[in-house]
Design a protein around this motif. Structure first.
Motif, PDB file in Angstrom:
ATOM      1  N   LYS A  62       0.854  -1.176   0.000  1.00 55.11           N
ATOM      2  CA  LYS A  62       0.000   0.000   0.000  1.00 55.11           C
ATOM      3  C   LYS A  62       0.900   1.240   0.000  1.00 55.11           C
ATOM      4  O   LYS A  62       1.984   1.230   0.604  1.00 55.11           O
ATOM      5  CB  LYS A  62      -0.918   0.014   1.213  1.00 55.11           C
ATOM      6  N   THR A  63       0.481   2.283  -0.703  1.00 57.58           N
ATOM      7  CA  THR A  63       1.294   3.492  -0.818  1.00 57.58           C
ATOM      8  C   THR A  63       0.444   4.637  -1.332  1.00 57.58           C
ATOM      9  O   THR A  63      -0.553   4.416  -2.038  1.00 57.58           O
ATOM     10  CB  THR A  63       2.491   3.278  -1.771  1.00 57.58           C
ATOM     11  N   LYS A  64       0.821   5.846  -0.982  1.00 62.97           N
ATOM     12  CA  LYS A  64       0.121   7.035  -1.472  1.00 62.97           C
ATOM     13  C   LYS A  64       0.647   7.501  -2.825  1.00 62.97           C
ATOM     14  O   LYS A  64       0.175   8.493  -3.364  1.00 62.97           O
ATOM     15  CB  LYS A  64       0.262   8.158  -0.451  1.00 62.97           C
ATOM     16  N   LEU A  65       1.609   6.769  -3.365  1.00 64.85           N
ATOM     17  CA  LEU A  65       2.191   7.155  -4.648  1.00 64.85           C
ATOM     18  C   LEU A  65       1.196   7.044  -5.796  1.00 64.85           C
ATOM     19  O   LEU A  65       1.358   7.701  -6.830  1.00 64.85           O
ATOM     20  CB  LEU A  65       3.411   6.295  -4.952  1.00 64.85           C
ATOM     21  N   VAL A  66       0.148   6.226  -5.632  1.00 66.35           N
ATOM     22  CA  VAL A  66      -0.832   6.050  -6.703  1.00 66.35           C
ATOM     23  C   VAL A  66      -1.467   7.385  -7.068  1.00 66.35           C
ATOM     24  O   VAL A  66      -1.504   7.781  -8.235  1.00 66.35           O
ATOM     25  CB  VAL A  66      -1.924   5.041  -6.293  1.00 66.35           C
ATOM     26  N   GLU A  67      -1.964   8.086  -6.067  1.00 63.84           N
ATOM     27  CA  GLU A  67      -2.613   9.377  -6.316  1.00 63.84           C
ATOM     28  C   GLU A  67      -1.621  10.399  -6.855  1.00 63.84           C
ATOM     29  O   GLU A  67      -1.931  11.164  -7.764  1.00 63.84           O
ATOM     30  CB  GLU A  67      -3.259   9.892  -5.029  1.00 63.84           C
ATOM     31  N   GLN A  68      -0.424  10.380  -6.312  1.00 58.04           N
ATOM     32  CA  GLN A  68       0.588  11.355  -6.747  1.00 58.04           C
ATOM     33  C   GLN A  68       0.917  11.191  -8.224  1.00 58.04           C
ATOM     34  O   GLN A  68       0.938  12.163  -8.981  1.00 58.04           O
ATOM     35  CB  GLN A  68       1.863  11.176  -5.910  1.00 58.04           C
ATOM     36  N   LYS A  69       1.172   9.953  -8.643  1.00 60.24           N
ATOM     37  CA  LYS A  69       1.537   9.733 -10.051  1.00 60.24           C
ATOM     38  C   LYS A  69       0.362   9.985 -10.981  1.00 60.24           C
ATOM     39  O   LYS A  69       0.548  10.502 -12.091  1.00 60.24           O
ATOM     40  CB  LYS A  69       2.068   8.315 -10.245  1.00 60.24           C
ATOM     41  N   ASN A  70      -0.856   9.680 -10.548  1.00 53.42           N
ATOM     42  CA  ASN A  70      -2.016   9.941 -11.392  1.00 53.42           C
ATOM     43  C   ASN A  70      -2.235  11.442 -11.557  1.00 53.42           C
ATOM     44  O   ASN A  70      -2.574  11.922 -12.645  1.00 53.42           O
ATOM     45  CB  ASN A  70      -3.265   9.290 -10.804  1.00 53.42           C
ATOM     46  N   GLN A  71      -2.037  12.207 -10.481  1.00 55.07           N
ATOM     47  CA  GLN A  71      -2.159  13.662 -10.570  1.00 55.07           C
ATOM     48  C   GLN A  71      -1.111  14.245 -11.510  1.00 55.07           C
ATOM     49  O   GLN A  71      -1.404  15.150 -12.307  1.00 55.07           O
ATOM     50  CB  GLN A  71      -2.024  14.283  -9.176  1.00 55.07           C
ATOM     51  N   GLU A  72       0.105  13.738 -11.436  1.00 51.80           N
ATOM     52  CA  GLU A  72       1.159  14.212 -12.328  1.00 51.80           C
ATOM     53  C   GLU A  72       0.826  13.889 -13.781  1.00 51.80           C
ATOM     54  O   GLU A  72       1.087  14.696 -14.689  1.00 51.80           O
ATOM     55  CB  GLU A  72       2.499  13.587 -11.926  1.00 51.80           C
ATOM     56  N   TYR A  73       0.258  12.710 -13.991  1.00 51.35           N
ATOM     57  CA  TYR A  73      -0.140  12.304 -15.342  1.00 51.35           C
ATOM     58  C   TYR A  73      -1.236  13.218 -15.878  1.00 51.35           C
ATOM     59  O   TYR A  73      -1.152  13.719 -17.011  1.00 51.35           O
ATOM     60  CB  TYR A  73      -0.614  10.854 -15.304  1.00 51.35           C
ATOM     61  N   GLN A  74      -2.257  13.462 -15.082  1.00 52.56           N
ATOM     62  CA  GLN A  74      -3.354  14.323 -15.518  1.00 52.56           C
ATOM     63  C   GLN A  74      -2.862  15.745 -15.774  1.00 52.56           C
ATOM     64  O   GLN A  74      -3.306  16.404 -16.729  1.00 52.56           O
ATOM     65  CB  GLN A  74      -4.471  14.339 -14.467  1.00 52.56           C
ATOM     66  N   LYS A  75      -1.953  16.226 -14.971  1.00 51.64           N
ATOM     67  CA  LYS A  75      -1.398  17.568 -15.177  1.00 51.64           C
ATOM     68  C   LYS A  75      -0.629  17.640 -16.492  1.00 51.64           C
ATOM     69  O   LYS A  75      -0.712  18.636 -17.217  1.00 51.64           O
ATOM     70  CB  LYS A  75      -0.479  17.949 -14.023  1.00 51.64           C
ATOM     71  N   SER A  76       0.100  16.582 -16.810  1.00 48.93           N
ATOM     72  CA  SER A  76       0.865  16.588 -18.059  1.00 48.93           C
ATOM     73  C   SER A  76      -0.065  16.621 -19.268  1.00 48.93           C
ATOM     74  O   SER A  76       0.243  17.271 -20.279  1.00 48.93           O
ATOM     75  CB  SER A  76       1.781  15.356 -18.132  1.00 48.93           C
TER      76      SER A  76
END
Length: 366
Positions: free
Chosen positions: A169-183
């Motif tokens: 389990k990790t909070k990285l899922v949301e972080q990477k998805n947000q970065e993807y959507q921003k890109s």
């Protein structure tokens, strides 16, 4: 080594430049020399097993700064051939001299596949491990050195290696998805501005850009130093390597099935991979003191290797006692043999109302 976006077929000269250039800088050597877990393990392996080195001939494959060659000499080796493919060789030569072992340590600049050594050796020592053990494919060179230069009774340091895999389990899922959507939003704004300012329609490149960003943000494995509490199922070994007899075919691909009983009512956010290596000697000449170097999740003993994290998008809601099973397959990238393609197939058997069918996820270790 830092990851790069995408990949392209490379010839030997380009591969040499891309792979070895980082290791030719002292700042990168400093990062590895500052890794206490790494340093303690190799130091203990050599000096708690001096009998394996005293009066022996040693080959250090990829010597870097020369630290392992120097330790081998200090432990009593009569001769150490320290092979280094980059111009770090001159620093290794200088360091050996400054530490009073230049009469024992002979630094040879060149790749192990291209240099010549005047005799067979008793010990091969090397720090060849990459992320999740197999990234960088340096073990290929160690195998070549072993088959060409090691005596039949010779020792490998390290002697064994294992690859581990676990659910996390990790909070990285949301972080990477947000970065993807921003890109993606940035591309939309960029292409609109370009059209308005210069009359160029960029829409034909939108889909390729989205695919590129998806690979980088959502499908490329992440480096992370996880805590033990983030592992939500007992880790399993997906590959064991005996460095004394492993072949190139043995390590060209890793294929293994897994089954985890998950703990806690939480989320299955992905999987993590790491490795350990052991210094055991061999059956006829075992180590006096076996030493382990592990890169497993830890509260205190972190390493520069960390763990490789493969995120699920979206994560799966789980209940305590749920079972996730499937398979992992790791193969070398067709574009660059030092990078890895990873296919993870997983199916969740839930004790609750959730149902998740078998899913195939493709990742890249870059």
């Amino acid at each position: 080594m830092e990851s790069v976006r995408g990949g392209a077929p490379v010839d030997k000269a380009v591969d040499f430049a891309n792979y070895f250039c980082t290791y030719s800088y002292l700042y990168h050597q400093k990062d590895m020399l500052s890794d206490r877990v790494r340093m303690d393990a190799y130091h203990s392996a050599v000096f708690k097993n001096k009998r394996h080195f005293q009066g022996k001939t040693v080959l250090d494959v990829g010597t870097g700064s020369g630290i392992l060659a120097i330790w081998s000499a200090q432990a009593g080796a009569k001769k150490v051939y320290a092979v280094e493919a980059t111009n770090m060789a001159r620093h290794a030569r200088s360091l050996a001299s400054a530490n009073g072992v230049s009469h024992i340590v002979e630094v040879i600049e060149g790749s192990i596949e291209d240099v010549s050594i005047p005799e067979k050796v008793d010990v091969i020592i090397s720090e060849w491990m990459g992320y999740f053990l197999v990234r960088e494919s340096m073990f290929d060179s160690v195998i070549y050195a072993r088959d060409r230069w090691l005596k039949p009774s010779g020792l490998m340091y390290p002697s064994h290696a294992r690859m581990w895999f676990a659910p996390i389990k990790t909070k990285l899922v949301e972080q990477k998805n947000q970065e993807y959507q921003k890109s993606l939003a940035d591309w939309s704004y960029f292409s609109q501005e370009l059209n308005e300012a210069y009359g160029v329609d960029m829409s034909t490149l939108t889909m390729p850009y989205h695919e590129e960003q998806k690979k980088y943000y959502l499908q490329t494995s992440l480096w992370s130093n996880l805590y033990p509490g983030q592992v939500i199922g007992d880790p399993v070994v997906v590959k064991e390597i005996d460095c004394s007899n492993a072949t190139l075919q043995d390590i060209a691909a890793v294929k293994s099935r897994f089954s985890f009983t998950l703990s806690g009512s939480d989320r299955l956010c992905g999987f993590a991979g790491w490795f350990d290596v052991h210094f055991r000697g061999n059956a006829s000449n075992p180590a006096d003191k076996e030493v382990e170097l592990t890169t497993s999740p830890s509260d205190t003993d972190t390493t520069h290797w960390g763990q490789q994290v493969f995120l699920l998008q979206p994560p799966l809601v789980i209940e305590d006692g749920d079972v996730v099973q499937g398979s992992i397959e790791i193969t070398r990238s067709k574009d660059n043999h030092r990078l890895m393609d990873v296919k993870i197939t997983h199916e969740l058997r839930s004790s609750g109302e959730q149902f998740y069918p078998a899913t195939v996820c493709n990742f890249f270790i870059e």
